[in-house]
Design a protein around this motif. Structure first.
Motif: not given
Lengths: 226, 246
Positions: B107-120
């Motif tokens: 969900s876009m409302g939750d903080p991104v905590i997974i590095p793979q999601v962030l770099v993608t």
């Protein structure tokens, strides 16, 4: 004339250098984060996200370059496309400035006034975004307040109502055909309902509006009506 | 995620800010010098700068709303950087949604905590916005020489051509105002009467400003007519909504 030629030539050289630097600057963020985290996107994840994004936004941004650069002039285009927020800020800022000084688009005067307006607009936007980012926690309740929501939801009509009435009043004969066509298209065709949900997609319809407006203007011009 | 608040993230934000402001100042100085060569007075140049800055305040605050939305997932610094250079509020959010929700099902409302999601997200956002940086340096000269050619061949038609280009853009945005909208949580579409009234109000305030400038000689108002019309009609949009108009 020679001086004018040399200014335009120099603007292209400077603009290209700044754009090349911008290319380096925008890659600094993903590159640094990937290096520091030691994490790179999985090709499958990247391609899936990139395909969904590029299919729309590569099209929109390409169209924007071809439709807006004649309005923005050389300097305005090099600057505006680096600083971003073209349709919602830079093009209206340039048009507002040209209207204020009564200079015409596509002329040397229009070109420099558009560049000055976009530069001033870029500086203030950068400072507001920076200030907003640093004060985000106290500002969030204000920005997200239900009281102010209708104002921010209606920024496009607020902007284009004022800009539109000036140019429509001046050139209503040219304006009639594209406005009627676009009103019908957006109201009646279910196919174009999507842009209502994604404001960025309205850029896809700008060239269509331009083609209709230019065709209608050509007919009026050839028949001596304008 | 801890990385999102490291000192070097602030350093990148500062670098981007410095870059945008330097480029803007560079073009501002070059264009102002050229404007004076063309016979435009220093007073008029100052008027354009002031009017453009005031004009940009309301749309810039609207951009901050995009920052608020993106900050919920990506922290403050990434949206700050992305919205300062090449970005657009209408682009960054859909690009992030395409990755966070479309690829990873989060969900876009939750903080991104997974590095793979962030770099993608970061790589997709960056690659997704590069076409102008390639197309403008390669094609701008050709586009502008085409426009100059039209004006040179027939200056009167050249003027009508530019007006038509602009009116074509205006017509698309006016059509967009009329387009049926989606309200989150409610099925189906509706035409926003508030948007139409805001459009009409903005145009009406602009006409009043025009009368004050032309008939009553309030020349100073000319530089601020569009910002006044915008802000006035946005305030009226609050009133229309308060009155129950949708």
């Amino acid at each position: 004339m020679n001086q004018n030629y040399s200014y335009n030539e120099r603007i292209h050289t400077w603009g290209r250098i700044w754009m090349f630097c911008a290319l380096l600057v925008i890659f600094t963020l993903p590159l640094t984060v990937s290096i520091m985290l030691g994490e790179w996107p999985e090709p499958a994840n990247f391609l899936k996200g990139f395909a969904a994004t590029a299919v729309i936004f590569w099209t929109v941004t390409t169209i924007e370059v071809f439709t807006f650069s004649p309005m923005l002039g050389n300097g305005g285009t090099y600057l505006g496309f680096v600083t971003g927020n073209i349709t919602n800020l830079k093009v209206p800022a340039a048009l507002n400035a040209m209207q204020t000084l009564d200079v015409k688009m596509g002329t040397d005067e229009g070109d420099v006034i558009s560049t000055i307006a976009i530069a001033a607009s870029s500086i203030i936007t950068t400072l507001i975004i920076a200030g907003g980012a640093l004060l985000l926690i106290p500002l969030t309740p204000v920005l997200e307040s239900p009281f102010l929501k209708p104002a921010f939801d209606n920024i496009v009509p607020a902007l284009f109502g004022a800009l539109g009435v000036v140019y429509i009043a001046k050139s209503w004969k040219i304006a009639a055909a594209p406005i009627i066509f676009m009103a019908m298209l957006f109201l009646l065709l279910p196919l174009v309902i999507a842009p209502a949900a994604v404001p960025g997609l309205v850029g896809l319809f700008v060239p269509l509006g331009c083609i209709i407006a230019i065709t209608s203007a050509r007919i009026l011009y050839k028949t001596g009506k304008i | 995620m801890e990385i999102l608040t490291r000192w070097w993230m602030y350093a990148i934000a500062a670098l981007v800010m410095a870059f945008v402001i330097s480029q803007s100042l560079f073009f501002l100085i070059k264009a102002s010098n050229r404007a004076m060569e063309l016979g435009i007075s220093r007073k008029d140049i100052t008027k354009v700068i002031t009017s453009s800055m005031i004009f940009s305040i309301a749309p810039s605050i609207a951009i901050l709303l995009g920052l608020v939305t993106l900050a919920k997932s990506l922290g403050i610094i990434i949206p700050w950087i992305r919205l300062s250079v090449l970005g657009a509020v209408t682009y960054e959010l859909p690009a992030a949604v395409n990755v966070v929700s479309g690829v990873f099902g989060l969900s876009m409302g939750d903080p991104v905590i997974i590095p793979q999601v962030l770099v993608t997200v970061l790589w997709v956002m960056t690659f997704g916005i590069i076409p102008p940086l390639i197309i403008v340096p390669l094609f701008l000269k050709k586009i502008q020489s085409g426009v100059v050619g039209i004006r040179r061949k027939d200056s009167k038609w050249g003027e009508h051509f530019m007006t038509a280009m602009f009116l074509g853009m205006i017509s698309a945005f006016l059509g967009y105002v009329l387009a049926p909208k989606i309200q989150p949580g409610i099925e189906g579409y509706y035409i926003s009467i508030t948007a139409i009234l805001t459009l009409i109000t903005s145009a009406a305030v602009m006409v009043i400003c025009g009368i004050l400038v032309n008939k009553y000689k309030h020349e100073w108002l000319k530089s601020y007519a569009i910002p006044f019309s915008m802000i006035g009609s946005m305030l009226m949009a609050i009133l229309y909504t308060f009155m129950g108009v949708r």
